[in-house]
Design a protein around this motif. Structure first.
Motif, PDB file in Angstrom:
ATOM      1  N   LEU A  88       4.138   7.012 -10.100  1.00 23.71           N
ATOM      2  CA  LEU A  88       4.275   8.307 -10.754  1.00 23.71           C
ATOM      3  C   LEU A  88       4.301   8.151 -12.276  1.00 23.71           C
ATOM      4  CD1 LEU A  88       7.000  10.041  -8.547  1.00 23.71           C
ATOM      5  CD2 LEU A  88       4.514  10.252  -8.391  1.00 23.71           C
ATOM      6  N   ARG A  89       3.447   8.886 -12.952  1.00 24.14           N
ATOM      7  CA  ARG A  89       3.429   8.901 -14.416  1.00 24.14           C
ATOM      8  C   ARG A  89       4.153  10.144 -14.913  1.00 24.14           C
ATOM      9  NH1 ARG A  89      -0.161  10.888 -18.636  1.00 24.14           N
ATOM     10  NH2 ARG A  89       0.083   9.585 -20.504  1.00 24.14           N
ATOM     11  N   ARG A 124       4.949  12.085  -3.967  1.00 22.07           N
ATOM     12  CA  ARG A 124       5.016  10.939  -3.071  1.00 22.07           C
ATOM     13  C   ARG A 124       4.703   9.661  -3.833  1.00 22.07           C
ATOM     14  NH1 ARG A 124       4.517  10.884   2.253  1.00 22.07           N
ATOM     15  NH2 ARG A 124       2.732   9.466   2.268  1.00 22.07           N
ATOM     16  N   THR A 125       5.388   8.597  -3.460  1.00 22.71           N
ATOM     17  CA  THR A 125       5.203   7.308  -4.119  1.00 22.71           C
ATOM     18  C   THR A 125       4.753   6.260  -3.098  1.00 22.71           C
ATOM     19  OG1 THR A 125       7.420   6.406  -3.729  1.00 22.71           O
ATOM     20  CG2 THR A 125       7.151   7.900  -5.619  1.00 22.71           C
ATOM     21  N   ALA A 126       4.528   5.059  -3.602  1.00 22.78           N
ATOM     22  CA  ALA A 126       4.186   3.943  -2.714  1.00 22.78           C
ATOM     23  C   ALA A 126       5.259   3.717  -1.657  1.00 22.78           C
ATOM     24  CB  ALA A 126       3.983   2.673  -3.543  1.00 22.78           C
ATOM     25  N   LEU A 127       6.514   4.036  -1.978  1.00 20.64           N
ATOM     26  CA  LEU A 127       7.598   3.846  -1.007  1.00 20.64           C
ATOM     27  C   LEU A 127       7.412   4.758   0.196  1.00 20.64           C
ATOM     28  CD1 LEU A 127      10.715   3.609  -3.371  1.00 20.64           C
ATOM     29  CD2 LEU A 127       9.201   1.779  -2.584  1.00 20.64           C
ATOM     30  N   PRO A 182      -0.836   7.214  -2.723  1.00 20.22           N
ATOM     31  CA  PRO A 182      -0.956   8.646  -2.426  1.00 20.22           C
ATOM     32  C   PRO A 182      -1.665   9.396  -3.547  1.00 20.22           C
ATOM     33  CG  PRO A 182       1.311   8.091  -3.022  1.00 20.22           C
ATOM     34  CD  PRO A 182       0.556   6.795  -2.927  1.00 20.22           C
ATOM     35  N   GLU A 183      -2.044  10.633  -3.270  1.00 23.69           N
ATOM     36  CA  GLU A 183      -2.710  11.450  -4.276  1.00 23.69           C
ATOM     37  C   GLU A 183      -1.812  11.673  -5.483  1.00 23.69           C
ATOM     38  OE1 GLU A 183      -4.126  15.112  -2.723  1.00 23.69           O
ATOM     39  OE2 GLU A 183      -5.430  14.194  -1.212  1.00 23.69           O
ATOM     40  N   ASN A 184      -2.443  11.885  -6.628  1.00 22.57           N
ATOM     41  CA  ASN A 184      -1.758  12.202  -7.887  1.00 22.57           C
ATOM     42  C   ASN A 184      -0.849  11.076  -8.372  1.00 22.57           C
ATOM     43  OD1 ASN A 184      -2.897  14.883  -7.900  1.00 22.57           O
ATOM     44  ND2 ASN A 184      -1.364  15.442  -6.369  1.00 22.57           N
ATOM     45  N   THR A 185      -1.222   9.844  -8.037  1.00 20.58           N
ATOM     46  CA  THR A 185      -0.495   8.693  -8.559  1.00 20.58           C
ATOM     47  C   THR A 185      -1.434   7.850  -9.405  1.00 20.58           C
ATOM     48  OG1 THR A 185      -0.954   7.441  -6.531  1.00 20.58           O
ATOM     49  CG2 THR A 185       1.164   8.577  -6.659  1.00 20.58           C
ATOM     50  N   ILE A 186      -0.860   6.912 -10.126  1.00 20.58           N
ATOM     51  CA  ILE A 186      -1.638   5.988 -10.936  1.00 20.58           C
ATOM     52  C   ILE A 186      -1.424   4.573 -10.414  1.00 20.58           C
ATOM     53  CG2 ILE A 186      -1.510   7.467 -12.986  1.00 20.58           C
ATOM     54  CD1 ILE A 186       0.650   5.557 -14.091  1.00 20.58           C
ATOM     55  N   GLY A 187      -2.210   3.650 -10.923  1.00 22.56           N
ATOM     56  CA  GLY A 187      -2.025   2.249 -10.557  1.00 22.56           C
ATOM     57  C   GLY A 187      -3.161   1.688  -9.745  1.00 22.56           C
ATOM     58  N   THR A 188      -3.609   0.515 -10.147  1.00 23.17           N
ATOM     59  CA  THR A 188      -4.664  -0.215  -9.447  1.00 23.17           C
ATOM     60  C   THR A 188      -4.117  -1.565  -9.010  1.00 23.17           C
ATOM     61  OG1 THR A 188      -6.359   0.852 -10.803  1.00 23.17           O
ATOM     62  CG2 THR A 188      -7.002  -1.144  -9.635  1.00 23.17           C
ATOM     63  N   SER A 189      -4.427  -1.967  -7.815  1.00 16.67           N
ATOM     64  CA  SER A 189      -3.913  -3.223  -7.274  1.00 16.67           C
ATOM     65  C   SER A 189      -4.414  -4.425  -8.071  1.00 16.67           C
ATOM     66  CB  SER A 189      -4.333  -3.373  -5.816  1.00 16.67           C
ATOM     67  OG  SER A 189      -4.011  -4.668  -5.327  1.00 16.67           O
TER      68      SER A 189
END
Length: 396
Positions: A95-96, A224-227, A383-390
């Motif tokens: 989440l940003r 929603r987050t990765a958790l 999830p949708e509306n999140t940031i971050g690339t593996s």
């Protein structure tokens, strides 16, 4: 097929690694939590962090780089417009935050807020200023015990804190008042990141001691987050320390409270003996709460040394299918002015016994690479509306 069965993400709360490019906009130009701690003390004994590569990542006065570091290491920049605990942890999981939470450091809380809090709780509020929790207890604890008034204060963080003596105010009454305060401070103009119950014991000035029955009432994550994704897919999401409070239980399958950062590491060490599949997410708060905010570089250095000893117990217990990530959520330079967090990059050290070698990685633009990499490891997507690339391929 996933590479790692168990991932341990350990947050050394506030251990920044140098000012962000925009730090001046936050009043934090030139800050460097880790570097300035090292510069402030004569001895700094951290052999386990050293062998992972901390001194390769960041120059330290007393600690030399190692030729063959055990970890993949880099720094992470914060994409959110903030420098606090909640936004830092939320960003790790995708989440940003674009609008920081409100702070009331300079003025205390507005009279209208205090009046509403008094009306709904039935207690008169005393204090209402920015203060150290231990100092305000010495100042007002005796009055609170004698009158039943309620000590309300804030800090450099976006928090409203309420003190209550466990023997006279009653712990459940303190929690009730904090729940009321949480509802009141959901208004946009008063919205703080956390309301914190600060129970204590003792009968007179100089004897007051805060207890481990602290409870944080945080704003729920904005999405929603990765958790959530991990939990919904049936994986374990085990929180240690204040992680459960920061995420208000969202996406958590098991929560363990910690009495201290050393205790948090002991709980993490114990988790290595558990047969789980998923994430163990740990926050070690003492770096921030006891030393950063109180601008004590010597105490901060000693806390890192205590952590390093426990790290030395943890590392031999990791299995080949385990991944350990050490990071931070913001800075809190104990040599800086004021008592606020500082806008800094954070360290990122990732180690597994299955890694062939350690090395420096390119700096990453967001903390969210952590959550994205955890999900990628378990063949899940953010999830949708999140940031971050593996960055999982760089951690194998």
């Amino acid at each position: 097929m996933k590479k790692y069965r168990r991932i341990f993400v350990v947050v050394l709360d506030s251990l920044g690694a140098g000012a962000m490019d925009d730090a001046a906009q936050y009043g934090d130009a030139g800050t460097d939590t880790l570097g300035h701690i090292s510069a402030s003390v004569e001895r700094f004994t951290i052999p386990n962090l050293q062998k992972l590569g901390l001194a390769n990542l960041h120059p330290l006065k007393q600690v030399a780089p190692v030729e063959h570091p055990l970890a993949r290491y880099t720094t992470l920049r914060e994409a959110s417009c903030a420098k606090d605990t909640m936004t830092g942890h939320w960003e790790m999981m995708g989440l940003r935050t674009t609008v920081p939470f409100k702070t009331f450091t300079d003025t205390g809380f507005p009279p209208e807020l205090i009046a509403e809090l008094e009306r709904q709780t039935g207690h008169k509020c005393i204090g209402n200023k920015s203060a150290s929790g231990t100092v305000i207890l010495d100042e007002l604890g005796e009055e609170e015990i004698a009158t039943g008034h309620m000590i309300v204060y804030t800090s450099a963080d976006s928090v409203l804190q309420i003190c209550g003596n466990e023997e006279t105010f009653d712990l459940q009454e303190l929690y009730r008042c904090c729940e009321i305060a949480r509802k009141i401070t959901m208004r946009d103009e008063w919205k703080v990141g956390r309301v914190i119950a600060r129970p204590y014991v003792g009968k007179k000035r100089g004897e007051f001691v805060r207890t481990s029955n602290r409870h944080d009432y945080a704003v729920k994550p904005t999405g929603r987050t990765a958790l959530n994704v991990l939990k919904d897919a049936g994986f374990d999401v085990i929180s240690i320390g204040k992680i459960n409070d920061i995420f208000v239980g969202e996406g958590i399958t098991e929560a363990q409270k910690s009495k201290s950062s050393v205790h948090g590491m002991e709980q993490t060490i114990a988790m290595t003996q558990r047969d789980f599949t998923g994430l163990c997410f740990v926050n070690l708060v003492d770096f921030d709460a006891l030393w950063g905010h109180r601008r004590n570089p010597v105490g901060y250095a000693q806390e890192i040394e205590r952590f390093d000893k426990k790290l030395g117990e943890l590392l031999p217990l990791l299995r080949k299918e385990d991944l350990l990530i050490l990071t931070a959520d913001h800075g809190n330079d104990p040599t800086h002015t004021g008592t606020d967090h500082t806008r800094e990059r954070v360290p990122f050290l990732a180690h597994s016994p299955s890694m062939q070698e350690g090395r420096r990685l390119k700096e990453k633009p967001t903390f969210a690479v952590i959550g994205a990499s955890v999900l990628d490891n378990f063949d899940l997507t953010m999830p949708e509306n999140t940031i971050g690339t593996s960055i999982l391929p760089e951690l194998i």
